[in-house]
Scaffold this motif. Structure first.
Motif, PDB file in Angstrom:
ATOM      1  N   UNK A   1      -5.728  -3.665   7.638  1.00  0.00           N
ATOM      2  CA  UNK A   1      -6.343  -3.939   6.181  1.00  0.00           C
ATOM      3  C   UNK A   1      -7.771  -4.186   6.101  1.00  0.00           C
ATOM      4  N   UNK A   2      -8.418  -4.345   7.492  1.00  0.00           N
ATOM      5  CA  UNK A   2      -9.843  -4.561   7.500  1.00  0.00           C
ATOM      6  C   UNK A   2     -10.669  -3.542   7.650  1.00  0.00           C
ATOM      7  N   UNK A   3      -9.957  -2.304   8.206  1.00  0.00           N
ATOM      8  CA  UNK A   3     -10.572  -0.715   7.943  1.00  0.00           C
ATOM      9  C   UNK A   3     -10.672  -0.379   6.376  1.00  0.00           C
ATOM     10  N   UNK A   4      -9.360  -0.673   5.729  1.00  0.00           N
ATOM     11  CA  UNK A   4      -9.671  -0.452   4.439  1.00  0.00           C
ATOM     12  C   UNK A   4     -10.520  -1.206   3.677  1.00  0.00           C
ATOM     13  N   UNK A   5     -10.352  -2.557   3.880  1.00  0.00           N
ATOM     14  CA  UNK A   5     -11.370  -3.397   3.046  1.00  0.00           C
ATOM     15  C   UNK A   5     -12.761  -2.938   3.301  1.00  0.00           C
ATOM     16  N   UNK A   6     -13.223  -2.784   4.304  1.00  0.00           N
ATOM     17  CA  UNK A   6     -14.707  -2.409   4.710  1.00  0.00           C
ATOM     18  C   UNK A   6     -15.100  -1.288   4.112  1.00  0.00           C
ATOM     19  N   UNK A   7     -14.199  -0.008   4.043  1.00  0.00           N
ATOM     20  CA  UNK A   7     -14.316   1.006   3.268  1.00  0.00           C
ATOM     21  C   UNK A   7     -14.326   0.696   1.878  1.00  0.00           C
TER      22      UNK A   7
ATOM     23  N   UNK B   1       0.765  14.910   2.621  1.00  0.00           N
ATOM     24  CA  UNK B   1      -0.856  15.323   2.706  1.00  0.00           C
ATOM     25  C   UNK B   1      -1.585  14.852   1.736  1.00  0.00           C
ATOM     26  N   UNK B   2      -1.288  14.084   0.643  1.00  0.00           N
ATOM     27  CA  UNK B   2      -2.038  13.492  -0.242  1.00  0.00           C
ATOM     28  C   UNK B   2      -2.239  11.958   0.308  1.00  0.00           C
ATOM     29  N   UNK B   3      -1.493  11.512   1.398  1.00  0.00           N
ATOM     30  CA  UNK B   3      -1.756   9.934   1.740  1.00  0.00           C
ATOM     31  C   UNK B   3      -2.696   9.994   2.848  1.00  0.00           C
ATOM     32  N   UNK B   4      -3.984   9.630   2.386  1.00  0.00           N
ATOM     33  CA  UNK B   4      -5.112   9.814   3.185  1.00  0.00           C
ATOM     34  C   UNK B   4      -5.801   8.249   3.051  1.00  0.00           C
ATOM     35  N   UNK B   5      -6.937   8.287   4.014  1.00  0.00           N
ATOM     36  CA  UNK B   5      -7.700   6.988   4.015  1.00  0.00           C
ATOM     37  C   UNK B   5      -8.625   6.972   2.613  1.00  0.00           C
ATOM     38  N   UNK B   6      -8.969   8.121   2.077  1.00  0.00           N
ATOM     39  CA  UNK B   6      -9.568   8.234   0.890  1.00  0.00           C
ATOM     40  C   UNK B   6      -8.917   7.758  -0.246  1.00  0.00           C
ATOM     41  N   UNK B   7      -7.601   8.015  -0.181  1.00  0.00           N
ATOM     42  CA  UNK B   7      -6.440   7.929  -1.320  1.00  0.00           C
ATOM     43  C   UNK B   7      -6.132   6.098  -0.887  1.00  0.00           C
TER      44      UNK B   7
ATOM     45  N   UNK C   1       0.774  -1.129   0.069  1.00  0.00           N
ATOM     46  CA  UNK C   1       0.147   0.185  -0.189  1.00  0.00           C
ATOM     47  C   UNK C   1       0.782   1.126  -0.088  1.00  0.00           C
ATOM     48  N   UNK C   2       0.339   2.368  -0.325  1.00  0.00           N
ATOM     49  CA  UNK C   2       0.874   3.729  -0.449  1.00  0.00           C
ATOM     50  C   UNK C   2       1.850   3.821   0.772  1.00  0.00           C
ATOM     51  N   UNK C   3       3.101   4.093   0.768  1.00  0.00           N
ATOM     52  CA  UNK C   3       3.897   4.147   2.095  1.00  0.00           C
ATOM     53  C   UNK C   3       4.333   2.995   2.603  1.00  0.00           C
ATOM     54  N   UNK C   4       4.212   1.761   2.021  1.00  0.00           N
ATOM     55  CA  UNK C   4       4.528   0.570   2.854  1.00  0.00           C
ATOM     56  C   UNK C   4       5.720   0.108   2.044  1.00  0.00           C
ATOM     57  N   UNK C   5       6.661  -0.565   2.528  1.00  0.00           N
ATOM     58  CA  UNK C   5       7.959  -1.195   1.843  1.00  0.00           C
ATOM     59  C   UNK C   5       8.261  -0.910   0.331  1.00  0.00           C
ATOM     60  N   UNK C   6       7.894  -1.566  -0.591  1.00  0.00           N
ATOM     61  CA  UNK C   6       8.322  -1.392  -1.787  1.00  0.00           C
ATOM     62  C   UNK C   6       7.727  -0.254  -2.485  1.00  0.00           C
ATOM     63  N   UNK C   7       6.785   0.191  -1.957  1.00  0.00           N
ATOM     64  CA  UNK C   7       5.803   1.512  -2.243  1.00  0.00           C
ATOM     65  C   UNK C   7       5.839   2.693  -1.309  1.00  0.00           C
ATOM     66  N   UNK C   8       7.255   2.578  -0.581  1.00  0.00           N
ATOM     67  CA  UNK C   8       7.330   3.712   0.554  1.00  0.00           C
ATOM     68  C   UNK C   8       7.310   5.132  -0.178  1.00  0.00           C
TER      69      UNK C   8
ATOM     70  N   UNK D   1      -8.320   4.030  -0.053  1.00  0.00           N
ATOM     71  CA  UNK D   1      -9.484   3.216  -0.666  1.00  0.00           C
ATOM     72  C   UNK D   1      -9.395   3.213  -2.248  1.00  0.00           C
ATOM     73  N   UNK D   2      -9.153   4.418  -2.761  1.00  0.00           N
ATOM     74  CA  UNK D   2      -9.036   4.716  -3.978  1.00  0.00           C
ATOM     75  C   UNK D   2      -8.031   3.746  -4.676  1.00  0.00           C
ATOM     76  N   UNK D   3      -6.737   3.685  -4.149  1.00  0.00           N
ATOM     77  CA  UNK D   3      -5.904   2.643  -4.512  1.00  0.00           C
ATOM     78  C   UNK D   3      -6.243   1.314  -4.676  1.00  0.00           C
ATOM     79  N   UNK D   4      -6.877   0.841  -3.683  1.00  0.00           N
ATOM     80  CA  UNK D   4      -7.389  -0.590  -3.503  1.00  0.00           C
ATOM     81  C   UNK D   4      -8.485  -0.805  -4.556  1.00  0.00           C
TER      82      UNK D   4
END
Length: 494
Positions: free
Chosen positions: A284-290, A249-255, A235-242, A257-260
């Protein structure tokens, strides 16, 4: 006159180093992130070292050069506001790790080639002036430093990969790929593994926020690849996608969800599926439900492992449970730590969270993970973060830790107001909650409460006595059977 000329050369070398530090800070505010960045820093170090050796006629020039570069670097990036850069903390292992994978790695990439360059620069000056070469030990030292620099470069450029998937006859089959997919205009790493690429697709969302699960998920979920196309992305900001964390300021919960949604559409189209399966773990369950709320048409079913419902309330309950434990057992050190940290939501992010997380084992005691889970972990040979996995290059390994710290700090405040008991009482897809009987009360009680309120085309709570938070991995064999015999036949429409 000669001394004046030498002073000018040294001054120019120091100015060059300072300019290089400033330019690096402007281009790479958090330091090198990718393999290309790392090689560029090494090249800068080699060049600066050669200039310094020529200007000062001494390999000791690396000291003022390194300081000039470092001072300029830090001045230019004073406004960078992620913990691995702006919050040096040596009072915890996480703080030390943050320093090591940010400034420490940057320093090694710069300094080792700089030492080589300085010694080569001095040698070239001596040769041009007809001066006899220095002692033989100097040549030996230069050779050793050169070999070490070459080894470092090889480690940097060594590519990442994911092991092959094997069939019953021990031969590679299906698909085992590490790929790059563009999400929201930024490159993200995507891993896909399957014995049969025609099987249903399952997209796994790792925990965190900030946690990269590529290597661990591959090792611990290995039973699933017989029945599904297992896919996960950093995910955005994680490991290989750091690197995609910035600008923060563009790394948001909404972003997120849009990535997923984008990666789900990519997988659906690539494997010619009408719908795919979505599994979340912890964050990931928060991201998944959203994501399911936003695009139910993409998913055949949702599976929650280590389901989260309300982060703020969970943190408060766990904090109170730890206070009660400290009082009951007379653990004055834990009581003092909790008092110093203060009640959630924690202000000292992510360091306070790390301290509390380290105390979770008190509440799990005497729970022991399932034997199969432990065996898969031991057989994989991976550490707790999965950094040793082949899925990570050298820079990725550093980014796994950086993402765990920096992305958590960016995302954690944004999920404080999430409460699925209020915001997600209806989902338009079948829901399967993998419930661990040994889960912490602060999480599990809220899950059971939310599940009672939840309305869905179909919902099931599957309780595993021998599981806690990472239910899907702790009970990977049982989850494989659940997917094969229940979830997929009932929901795939095949």
């Amino acid at each position: 006159m000669a001394q004046a000329g030498s002073g000018v050369r040294i001054a120019l070398a120091l100015v060059t180093a300072a300019v290089a530090g400033a330019v690096t800070a402007a281009a790479l505010p958090v330091g090198p992130v990718t393999t290309v960045h790392a090689l560029a820093v090494m090249a800068i170090g080699l060049l600066l070292g050669a200039i310094g050796g020529w200007a000062g006629r001494s390999a000791w020039m690396v000291v003022p050069l390194f300081l000039a570069y470092g001072i300029a670097l830090e001045i230019v990036r004073l406004d960078v506001s992620v913990p691995t850069i702006d919050d040096v903390r040596l009072d915890s292992i996480y703080g030390v790790l943050a320093l090591a994978v940010s400034r420490g790695l940057h320093a090694i990439l710069l300094l080792l080639p700089m030492l080589v360059g300085a010694r080569v620069g001095v040698a070239l000056v001596r040769r041009r002036a007809g001066t006899p070469p220095g002692p033989r030990r100097g040549l030996v030292l230069t050779s050793v430093l050169g070999v070490l620099t070459l080894v470092l470069a090889v480690l940097v450029v060594r590519p990442a990969s994911t092991p092959a998937v094997f069939g019953p006859d021990g031969q590679p089959v299906g698909v085992a790929a590490l790929e790059t997919v563009s999400l929201g205009g930024d490159d993200h790493a995507l891993m896909i593994r399957a014995v049969d690429p025609d099987k249903p697709v399952l997209l796994y969302l790792s925990g965190g926020p900030g946690q990269s699960d590529m290597a661990l998920a591959r090792a611990l979920s290995e039973p699933w690849v017989d029945d599904v196309v297992f896919a996960t992305y950093d995910q955005r900001g994680n490991g290989k996608s750091y690197g995609a964390l910035f600008p923060t300021d563009e790394t948001t919960l909404e972003r997120a969800v849009a990535d997923t949604v984008e990666v789900a559409e990519h997988l659906r189209d690539r494997f010619d599926e009408d719908r795919i399966y979505l599994m979340g773990e912890s964050w990931g369950t928060i991201l998944g439900v959203r994501t399911v709320q936003q695009r139910p048409d993409l998913f055949a079913a949702y599976l929650g492992s280590g389901q989260m419902v309300n982060v703020r309330e969970t943190d408060r309950r766990i904090y109170r449970d730890l206070q009660e434990y400290a009082t009951r057992t007379g653990d004055t050190d834990l009581a003092a730590t909790l008092q110093e940290i203060g009640e959630p939501p924690y202000a000292d992010i992510p360091w306070a969270n790390a301290q509390v997380l380290a105390a979770y084992d008190y509440l799990y005691d005497p729970y022991e993970p399932a034997a199969g889970y432990r065996a898969r972990g031991e057989a994989s040979g991976l550490d707790g973060f999965g950094i040793l996995g082949t899925e990570y290059s050298l820079m990725d390994k550093a980014n796994v830790l950086r993402g765990l710290i920096d992305t958590f700090a960016v995302m954690y405040p944004q999920i404080q107001d999430v409460d699925f008991r209020r915001d997600a009482t209806r989902l338009e897809v079948p829901v399967y909650i993998l419930d661990g009987a040994a889960e912490l009360d602060g999480r599990r009680e809220l899950v059971l409460e939310w599940f009672t309120l939840l309305d869905a085309p179909e919902k099931r709570l599957i309780t595993f006595d021998d599981a806690a938070h990472a239910v899907a991995f702790e009970q990977a064999d049982a989850v494989e059977q659940l997917l094969r015999d229940d979830v997929i036949p009932r929901t795939s429409g095949r």
